[in-house]
Design a protein around this motif. Sequence first.
Motif, PDB file in Angstrom:
ATOM      1  N   HIS A  24       0.839  -1.194   0.000  1.00 22.11           N
ATOM      2  CA  HIS A  24       0.000   0.000   0.000  1.00 22.11           C
ATOM      3  C   HIS A  24       0.879   1.251   0.000  1.00 22.11           C
ATOM      4  CE1 HIS A  24      -3.941   1.828   0.354  1.00 22.11           C
ATOM      5  NE2 HIS A  24      -3.433   2.670   1.239  1.00 22.11           N
ATOM      6  N   ARG A  25       1.933   1.244   0.792  1.00 20.26           N
ATOM      7  CA  ARG A  25       2.841   2.391   0.822  1.00 20.26           C
ATOM      8  C   ARG A  25       3.575   2.537  -0.501  1.00 20.26           C
ATOM      9  NH1 ARG A  25      -0.157   1.687   4.794  1.00 20.26           N
ATOM     10  NH2 ARG A  25       0.146   2.943   6.641  1.00 20.26           N
ATOM     11  N   ALA A  26       4.042   1.425  -1.049  1.00 22.43           N
ATOM     12  CA  ALA A  26       4.785   1.468  -2.316  1.00 22.43           C
ATOM     13  C   ALA A  26       3.894   1.967  -3.452  1.00 22.43           C
ATOM     14  CB  ALA A  26       5.347   0.093  -2.655  1.00 22.43           C
ATOM     15  N   THR A  27       2.652   1.485  -3.525  1.00 18.97           N
ATOM     16  CA  THR A  27       1.760   1.940  -4.593  1.00 18.97           C
ATOM     17  C   THR A  27       1.395   3.406  -4.406  1.00 18.97           C
ATOM     18  OG1 THR A  27      -0.171   1.067  -3.406  1.00 18.97           O
ATOM     19  CG2 THR A  27       0.816  -0.340  -5.111  1.00 18.97           C
ATOM     20  N   GLY A  28       1.314   3.867  -3.170  1.00 21.11           N
ATOM     21  CA  GLY A  28       1.056   5.290  -2.928  1.00 21.11           C
ATOM     22  C   GLY A  28       2.184   6.158  -3.452  1.00 21.11           C
ATOM     23  N   VAL A  29       3.425   5.745  -3.226  1.00 24.35           N
ATOM     24  CA  VAL A  29       4.582   6.476  -3.732  1.00 24.35           C
ATOM     25  C   VAL A  29       4.586   6.460  -5.264  1.00 24.35           C
ATOM     26  CG1 VAL A  29       7.102   6.456  -3.889  1.00 24.35           C
ATOM     27  CG2 VAL A  29       5.992   6.146  -1.673  1.00 24.35           C
ATOM     28  N   LEU A  30       4.309   5.295  -5.850  1.00 24.44           N
ATOM     29  CA  LEU A  30       4.280   5.192  -7.311  1.00 24.44           C
ATOM     30  C   LEU A  30       3.199   6.082  -7.914  1.00 24.44           C
ATOM     31  CD1 LEU A  30       4.884   1.379  -7.792  1.00 24.44           C
ATOM     32  CD2 LEU A  30       6.450   3.247  -8.346  1.00 24.44           C
ATOM     33  N   LEU A  31       2.044   6.144  -7.279  1.00 22.14           N
ATOM     34  CA  LEU A  31       0.976   7.021  -7.778  1.00 22.14           C
ATOM     35  C   LEU A  31       1.384   8.489  -7.669  1.00 22.14           C
ATOM     36  CD1 LEU A  31      -2.184   5.192  -6.426  1.00 22.14           C
ATOM     37  CD2 LEU A  31      -1.465   5.425  -8.808  1.00 22.14           C
ATOM     38  N   GLY A  32       2.100   8.837  -6.610  1.00 23.03           N
ATOM     39  CA  GLY A  32       2.604  10.201  -6.480  1.00 23.03           C
ATOM     40  C   GLY A  32       3.597  10.545  -7.579  1.00 23.03           C
ATOM     41  N   LEU A  33       4.477   9.602  -7.908  1.00 26.22           N
ATOM     42  CA  LEU A  33       5.438   9.828  -8.990  1.00 26.22           C
ATOM     43  C   LEU A  33       4.746   9.905 -10.347  1.00 26.22           C
ATOM     44  CD1 LEU A  33       8.311   7.451  -7.846  1.00 26.22           C
ATOM     45  CD2 LEU A  33       8.233   9.955  -7.690  1.00 26.22           C
ATOM     46  N   LEU A  66       2.829  -1.077 -21.753  1.00 28.66           N
ATOM     47  CA  LEU A  66       3.171  -1.993 -20.658  1.00 28.66           C
ATOM     48  C   LEU A  66       3.222  -1.243 -19.325  1.00 28.66           C
ATOM     49  CD1 LEU A  66       5.925  -4.195 -22.333  1.00 28.66           C
ATOM     50  CD2 LEU A  66       3.544  -4.795 -21.881  1.00 28.66           C
ATOM     51  N   LEU A  67       3.735  -0.022 -19.350  1.00 29.78           N
ATOM     52  CA  LEU A  67       3.747   0.778 -18.134  1.00 29.78           C
ATOM     53  C   LEU A  67       2.330   1.134 -17.685  1.00 29.78           C
ATOM     54  CD1 LEU A  67       6.786   3.134 -18.833  1.00 29.78           C
ATOM     55  CD2 LEU A  67       6.671   1.224 -17.214  1.00 29.78           C
ATOM     56  N   GLU A  68       1.409   1.280 -18.645  1.00 34.08           N
ATOM     57  CA  GLU A  68       0.014   1.529 -18.283  1.00 34.08           C
ATOM     58  C   GLU A  68      -0.590   0.333 -17.554  1.00 34.08           C
ATOM     59  OE1 GLU A  68      -1.867   2.628 -21.972  1.00 34.08           O
ATOM     60  OE2 GLU A  68      -1.764   4.756 -21.452  1.00 34.08           O
ATOM     61  N   ALA A  73      -2.358  -1.792 -12.383  1.00 32.47           N
ATOM     62  CA  ALA A  73      -2.140  -2.639 -11.211  1.00 32.47           C
ATOM     63  C   ALA A  73      -1.976  -1.794  -9.950  1.00 32.47           C
ATOM     64  CB  ALA A  73      -0.905  -3.515 -11.432  1.00 32.47           C
ATOM     65  N   THR A  74      -1.255  -0.702 -10.074  1.00 32.74           N
ATOM     66  CA  THR A  74      -1.031   0.177  -8.922  1.00 32.74           C
ATOM     67  C   THR A  74      -2.329   0.797  -8.432  1.00 32.74           C
ATOM     68  OG1 THR A  74       1.181   0.649  -9.744  1.00 32.74           O
ATOM     69  CG2 THR A  74       0.280   2.190  -8.148  1.00 32.74           C
TER      70      THR A  74
END
Length: 128
Positions: A24-33, A66-68, A73-74
């Motif tokens: 959850h923390r990792a996906t939050g950071v990825l969404l911020g980026l 592919l990144l989409e 997933a995120t």
Amino acid sequence: MKKVVFQPKVRYKLHPGYLAWILHRATGVLLGLYLFLHIWVIHHLSQGEKAFNEVMAVVQSPLFHLLEIGLLATVVYHGLNGLRVVFMDYGNLAKRDIMQKAVFAVFAVSAILILAGAIPMLRLAFGI
């Protein structure tokens, strides 16, 4: 006199709740980026049609498709796990056995939704 340093013997186990917390923390950071990348693309709207078309040509490459899928997933996992956390806080999911079942349910439903969304994206990326 020798100074004694306390060495804790406790190690964290990768139980489902801990893994869900980390993801959850990792996906939050990825969404911020991702937000910065999104703003960069939208910024090119103000630079004129030519600049925007150049950026759109880059983001229409198979790599970006592919990144989409990674973005899908995120978003799916972060959203579903966020709902699980809300239900855990305000519902009766804080008990260990219920919490573990809820974590596995989030993993399973996320996998199904990601797969359902990834298939059309893969077809688009590779022209299948």
